[in-house]
Scaffold this motif. Structure first.
Motif, PDB file in Angstrom:
ATOM      1  N   ARG A  28       0.829  -1.114  -0.044  1.00  0.00           N
ATOM      2  CA  ARG A  28       0.076  -0.252  -0.056  1.00  0.00           C
ATOM      3  C   ARG A  28       0.946   1.277  -0.019  1.00  0.00           C
ATOM      4  NH1 ARG A  28      -5.405   0.114   0.513  1.00  0.00           N
ATOM      5  NH2 ARG A  28      -6.466  -2.076   0.939  1.00  0.00           N
TER       6      ARG A  28
ATOM      7  N   GLN B 226      -5.050  -7.940   3.064  1.00  0.00           N
ATOM      8  CA  GLN B 226      -5.947  -6.785   2.574  1.00  0.00           C
ATOM      9  C   GLN B 226      -5.281  -5.375   3.236  1.00  0.00           C
ATOM     10  OE1 GLN B 226      -8.251  -7.033   0.728  1.00  0.00           O
ATOM     11  NE2 GLN B 226      -8.927  -8.905   0.651  1.00  0.00           N
ATOM     12  N   GLU B 227      -4.941  -5.278   4.351  1.00  0.00           N
ATOM     13  CA  GLU B 227      -4.278  -4.220   4.858  1.00  0.00           C
ATOM     14  C   GLU B 227      -3.107  -3.828   4.335  1.00  0.00           C
ATOM     15  OE1 GLU B 227      -4.188  -5.073   8.944  1.00  0.00           O
ATOM     16  OE2 GLU B 227      -6.338  -4.967   9.528  1.00  0.00           O
TER      17      GLU B 227
ATOM     18  N   GLU C 112      -2.450  -3.690  -2.063  1.00  0.00           N
ATOM     19  CA  GLU C 112      -3.255  -3.172  -2.932  1.00  0.00           C
ATOM     20  C   GLU C 112      -3.079  -3.506  -4.403  1.00  0.00           C
ATOM     21  OE1 GLU C 112      -3.110   0.986  -2.208  1.00  0.00           O
ATOM     22  OE2 GLU C 112      -0.990   1.305  -3.060  1.00  0.00           O
TER      23      GLU C 112
ATOM     24  N   ASN D   9      -8.245  -1.775  -3.439  1.00  0.00           N
ATOM     25  CA  ASN D   9      -8.208  -2.956  -2.550  1.00  0.00           C
ATOM     26  C   ASN D   9      -8.333  -4.336  -3.391  1.00  0.00           C
ATOM     27  OD1 ASN D   9      -8.584  -1.269  -0.245  1.00  0.00           O
ATOM     28  ND2 ASN D   9     -10.792  -1.325  -0.416  1.00  0.00           N
TER      29      ASN D   9
ATOM     30  N   THR E 149      -9.695  -6.905  -3.061  1.00  0.00           N
ATOM     31  CA  THR E 149     -11.264  -7.581  -3.540  1.00  0.00           C
ATOM     32  C   THR E 149     -11.651  -6.950  -4.961  1.00  0.00           C
ATOM     33  OG1 THR E 149     -12.209  -5.990  -2.177  1.00  0.00           O
ATOM     34  CG2 THR E 149     -11.590  -8.124  -1.046  1.00  0.00           C
TER      35      THR E 149
END
Length: 743
Positions: free
Chosen positions: A122, A249-250, A253, A263, A265
């Motif tokens: 990220r 996920q955190e 990206e 994200n 997803t």
């Protein structure tokens, strides 16, 4: 229960009969000790569930240990192994270079295809800033780790590749260091991040090999490479991140094509493209046995299989691995007919991409551009163009309509074509991308940067391209005609799917009919709304007024054809249709055209003696409010704005096409007094050949999506109309590999 077992016994006896009579083993090629164990358990499970009556004669499944996917392919070809499941890139290699056969495709919840995604930590990167970074890839020439991302980077001109260097060298110069398993020993920089075991003994060397023994191989390995902080970006498939943990996920990206991030997803909207997933291959001589074998093990051990409790075909956890023999995300195996062409199996777009990337041993031929023409007149002009740029070879190929050109480009039989806005939408839906847009309206407004042969236009970033308007033209003496009472009249349209005479017109026709009379298929609406007319490319009533060509008398194929071989084709043709013939016979009550050439076309017909009983003052425009206006008032009396025509091509050759156009324009700029002019048409009294004659220059647009180029309003209208209007070209495109599984 006994009845069920009896039925199962009968099924197995019937299905395995070919195996028993042949005495053949089914030798599954494995890539690691984990796969070897799973394969062995499969063999034991089969023996456990087979009826005693055939246990003594059944040849058990044999597991052939290899050290790479390439080794598997070679062993299957040499009859030392029989089946293996491979990435689509390796499937193509196996079929085209080793004459192997595809037996089945792996189908997941989302179909047979995968999204190729780029993943980074990220806040660390975007897709436009990858030069000099460390990269992790699932595998060399694999769908998600190589083919789609490399094709994307080439299409955006982020990676420069020409005939003077190999693609591997171009990648070595772009990335600082990489792990691309399977790339080969000739590219040490692209293997420098890999961590497999090194050995001078070939069968013990797993460094940079496409094997489970290379920790950074496959999509899971590429993600592992990123998570280990060895690489800055990972190219892999969406399946790997579909079930990412909360921590992942955190921390990570997706890098989106437009430079933004998303994200993990959001892979369905933020990806570099999609392509076919894995497939099982074998030899042609073993195809029938392999097909029977896969049918049996799927019925027994697949999802909801009769003996799934004994062994799960699509599960690898018991063997402490992932995606062993087959992907864990696989829901079923879809059998493929032996005679199926590889293009049918993998899809036209994907096969064209592989050809462009040189998967059969040749690289892109940057010196040749195949331009698609739709008529004899366009072909003649294209050949003149080619003669005037001899240093940059141009090859002219022939289709018979704009949709025909889209099909040829999809089949890799042509490279580039200039299309009107509606056909840009169709081409974009079919996977083509914009290279350039036509700029008209006077001198090109120049700014710093590059356009095709010149600098970049200010209008692209500031105000957009000058608008072209759709207008409805009628004769001034036809006082009773207005936009609201065209039902039952004679109509003239430039061609089927034209922006002015087909797409934008639909809003007004549907409004006039009212909701009770609305039909979803706009072609059907037009057939019933107008009495008769000429819409080249259409059918029925809308071909009755069409003329064809005098020199093609007796050849029905030219009448109502969607190209210049039909006398009433195009904006000039629609005006000819409205005017009628010199004997005074009137053919149309209204013509739907684009405003940019209206005055010029009226004057050109007058000077050519085709409409010498008419002048500009003899025509009027039909306005949306029911009033009429002079033909000079197009800005205030029109059916709506039309986006510029666009030059479209396959994604992987976008930069090539753009560079060829730049060189072509530069060559022509050095010949200002030449008889040939790219944006002029002087063939058989035709207009707008290859490009609109009012074009001033071509604007570079390969940084834009076709949706952005068209604008949201036009795009939404096209989408709503084509969602319920049958179009053969869209059906053709929907047959392509991945699209059929997405719909």
């Amino acid at each position: 229960m006994k009845a069920d077992m009896g039925l199962l016994t009968s099924l197995l006896l019937f299905t395995f009969l070919p195996l028993l009579s042949s005495g053949k083993k089914v030798r599954w090629c494995t890539l690691s000790e984990m796969e070897q164990r799973k394969c062995s358990d499969l063999s034991k499970a089969l023996l456990a569930v087979l009826p005693p009556a055939i246990l003594s004669s059944f040849a058990r499944v044999s597991c052939v240990r290899t050290h790479s996917t390439q080794d598997c392919i070679s062993k299957i070809q040499a009859n030392k192994a029989d089946i293996v499941s491979l990435d689509a890139g390796d499937v193509y290699t196996a079929v085209k270079l080793y004459n192997l056969a595809v037996v089945a495709k792996e189908i997941s919840v989302e179909g047979s295809c995968v999204f190729a995604v780029a993943v980074a930590r990220r806040g660390s990167l975007n897709i436009q800033r990858l030069r000099g970074r460390r990269s992790c890839h699932s595998g060399a020439k694999w769908t998600s780790g190589w083919n789609i991302p490399v094709g994307f980077l080439l299409s955006k001109n982020y990676i420069h590749w020409d005939e003077e260097q190999s693609l591997i060298r171009a990648l070595s110069e772009y990335f600082n260091a990489s792990c691309i398993p399977g790339v080969g020993v000739t590219a040490p920089k692209l293997c420098s991040l890999c961590q497999g075991q090194k050995s001078y003994v070939r069968d013990k060397n797993y460094f940079c090999e496409s094997s489970h023994n290379e920790p950074f191989s496959d999509s899971e390995g590429a993600f592992r490479c990123l998570k280990s902080s060895v690489g800055d970006v990972a190219f892999l498939d969406h399946i790997t991140i579909a079930n990412a943990t909360d921590t992942e996920q955190e921390q990570y990206e997706l890098l989106c094509p437009d430079g933004s991030t998303a994200n993990l997803t959001a892979y369905s909207s933020c990806n570099l493209g999609h392509g076919p997933g894995k497939a099982v291959i074998s030899r042609h001589s073993f195809y029938k046995i392999a097909k029977k074998f896969l049918t049996v093990i799927q019925n027994l051990f697949g999802q909801k299989g009769k003996a799934e409790a004994r062994f799960s075909l699509f599960t690898s956890a018991p063997f402490r691995g992932q995606n062993l023999l087959l992907r864990d995300s696989t829901q079923s195996l879809q059998l493929v007919e032996e005679q199926s062409d590889i293009t049918e199996i993998l899809g036209r777009d994907y096969v064209a991409l592989l050809n462009g990337l040189g998967h059969e041993g040749s690289s892109l031929d940057n010196s040749i551009l195949r331009w698609c023409c739709i008529s004899a007149a366009e072909l003649h002009k294209c050949e003149e163009w080619a003669l005037n740029i001899q240093s940059d070879p141009l090859v002219c190929v022939r289709a018979f309509s704009q949709t025909g050109c889209i099909e040829m480009i999809k089949r890799n039989e042509a490279d580039v074509v200039s299309l009107d806005a509606t056909h840009v939408y169709i081409a974009g839906f079919c996977g083509l991308v914009p290279v350039a847009a036509e700029y008209w309206g006077g001198e090109c407004m120049l700014d710093s940067g590059r356009a095709l042969g010149m600098e970049k236009l200010i209008h692209v970033s500031d105000k957009g391209l000058p608008p072209v308007y759709a207008v409805a033209v009628t004769k001034k003496l036809a006082r009773h005609v207005n936009i609201h009472n065209l039902g039952g009249r004679r109509s003239c349209h430039s061609h089927l799917y034209s922006p002015a005479g087909w797409l934008l017109l639909s809003k007004y026709v549907i409004r006039n009919l009212g909701n009770d009379s609305f039909s979803c298929d706009i072609n059907s609406v037009y057939q019933h709304y107008f009495w008769k007319g000429c819409m080249p490319g259409a059918e029925g009533n809308l071909c009755k007024v069409c003329l064809g060509r005098e020199e093609a008398a007796g050849k029905d194929s030219h009448r109502c054809i969607a190209n210049h071989d039909e006398r009433y084709y195009g904006n000039l043709g629609a005006l000819r249709c409205l005017v009628g013939d010199p004997d005074g016979k009137s053919l149309g009550d209204v013509a739907f055209v684009e405003h940019y050439s209206l005055l010029h076309n009226i004057k050109s017909m007058e000077s050519a003696g085709l409409g010498n009983w008419y002048s500009v003052s003899d025509f009027e425009l039909l306005c949306p409010d029911g009033s009429r206006a002079p033909v000079t008032d197009c800005a205030n009396c029109n059916l709506g704005p039309i986006p510029s025509s666009g030059v479209m091509t396959r994604p992987v050759i976008t930069s090539e096409s753009m560079n060829s156009l730049i060189k072509s324009q530069e060559t022509l700029d050095l010949k200002p007094d030449s008889k040939f002019q790219l944006f002029e048409s002087h063939v058989d009294g035709e207009a707008d050949l290859l490009f609109k004659d009012v074009t001033s220059c071509l604007v570079h647009t390969n940084h834009l999506s076709y949706r952005t180029l068209l604008g949201e309003q036009f795009y939404q209208l096209a989408e709503s109309v084509f969602n319920c209007t049958l179009a053969g070209i869209l059906e053709f495109c929907n047959q392509d590999g991945c699209r059929s599984s997405e719909k």
